[in-house]
Design an enzyme around this catalytic site. Structure first.
Site, mmCIF file in Angstrom:
data_model
loop_
_atom_site.group_PDB
_atom_site.id
_atom_site.type_symbol
_atom_site.label_atom_id
_atom_site.label_comp_id
_atom_site.label_asym_id
_atom_site.label_seq_id
_atom_site.Cartn_x
_atom_site.Cartn_y
_atom_site.Cartn_z
ATOM 1 N N HIS A 73 0.813 -1.219 0.000
ATOM 2 C CA HIS A 73 0.000 0.000 0.000
ATOM 3 C C HIS A 73 0.842 1.263 0.000
ATOM 4 O O HIS A 73 0.307 2.365 -0.139
ATOM 5 C CB HIS A 73 -0.982 -0.004 1.180
ATOM 6 N N ASP A 119 0.053 -7.664 1.295
ATOM 7 C CA ASP A 119 0.452 -6.263 1.383
ATOM 8 C C ASP A 119 1.974 -6.186 1.488
ATOM 9 O O ASP A 119 2.538 -5.946 2.556
ATOM 10 C CB ASP A 119 -0.230 -5.607 2.591
ATOM 11 N N SER A 219 4.104 2.597 8.303
ATOM 12 C CA SER A 219 3.726 1.619 7.294
ATOM 13 C C SER A 219 4.907 1.216 6.427
ATOM 14 O O SER A 219 5.728 2.054 6.035
ATOM 15 C CB SER A 219 2.628 2.195 6.402
#
Length: 269
Positions: A73, A119, A219
């Site tokens: 992402h 992911d 992230s």
């Protein structure tokens, strides 16, 4: 995309706050790292020059001189990416830093976007990194191995316990316990993201000790265990719940051991 981000930002930091729309996405309740403590850690910058300058968007880890591991992402279909290695201060130029543009981003072919399995992504650099005491590679686990115990999370994600992110000045770290997936699920209220979240064997969780949590800007960053002083990456920060920490719910990661063969197939070509 912007509308989706505004909606999702209320609940989860993953797919939207991890990508930079004027937001500079510390580990909540973490502590300052020692300069050079995590030589495998990188800052991934995103922007659309000259319209949007390149700013910190995600973390990542060094696989070798040419490849960086991060979350799927963290890769948008537009804009430019570059990688900064050897960093400690997020906003200051440092003699130890190496800044290299990304030549190609390889997102897992099964990743559908958003809060989902697969992911994971690999960034190929235009020129190789120069390894030294402040810049070096992470070690991967064995394919499909299951790890328990405690792990260390590092990153420049938001230190805020409110919806508005607030960057730390220096790299943060925290030691957190790894949770099995069923225990992890039991800690999520049924309606925390509109429905009971799903967890997969290819994901891993860490518990929120007090109000410690991964947050936006962490992230794509590494969750690591030390084995005979060798850092082994077991997770990639994938998603969590905002405001960070105050909900006392787990942080969710991509389980690196589920993708070791996929990683090696790419970096060994």
């Amino acid at each position: 995309m912007l509308i989706q981000c505004l909606l999702a930002a209320i609940l989860v930091f993953q797919a939207c706050l991890a990508t930079p729309f004027g937001l500079k996405p510390k580990i909540t309740d973490g502590e300052d790292a020692i300069p050079g403590e995590f030589p495998y850690q990188v800052s991934i910058r995103w922007g659309i020059p000259p319209l949007i300058p390149l700013n910190h968007a995600c973390g990542g880890s060094i696989l070798n001189e040419r490849y960086i591991l991060t979350a799927g992402h963290c890769v948008l279909k537009f804009g430019k990416l570059k990688v900064l290695a050897g960093k400690h201060h997020i906003s200051k130029d440092e003699d130890t830093q190496q800044e290299i543009a990304v030549e190609r981003a390889i997102v897992h072919e099964k990743y559908p976007g958003g809060v989902a399995p697969y992911d994971i992504a690999i960034l190929k650099l235009k020129t190789p990194l120069i390894f030294n005491k402040r810049v070096s590679a992470i070690t991967l686990p064995r394919q499909n191995e299951i790890r328990t115990g405690k792990a260390v999370l590092s990153g420049w994600g938001s230190i805020s316990k409110k919806l508005r992110p607030l960057l730390p000045e220096v790299l943060q770290k925290v030691t957190v316990p790894v949770l099995d997936n069923q225990s992890c699920l039991n800690k999520f209220p049924n309606n925390i993201i509109g429905k009971k979240p799903e967890l997969y064997d290819s994901q891993i969780c860490t518990d929120a000790v007090g109000e410690v949590s991964a947050c936006s800007g962490d992230s794509g960053g590494p969750l690591v265990q030390l084995e005979n002083n060798t850092p082994i990456q077991i997770g990639i920060v994938s998603w969590g719940v905002m405001p960070c920490g105050v909900n006392r719910v787990p942080s969710v990661y991509t389980r690196v051991a589920s993708y070791v063969d996929w990683i090696n197939n790419i970096i060994n070509l």
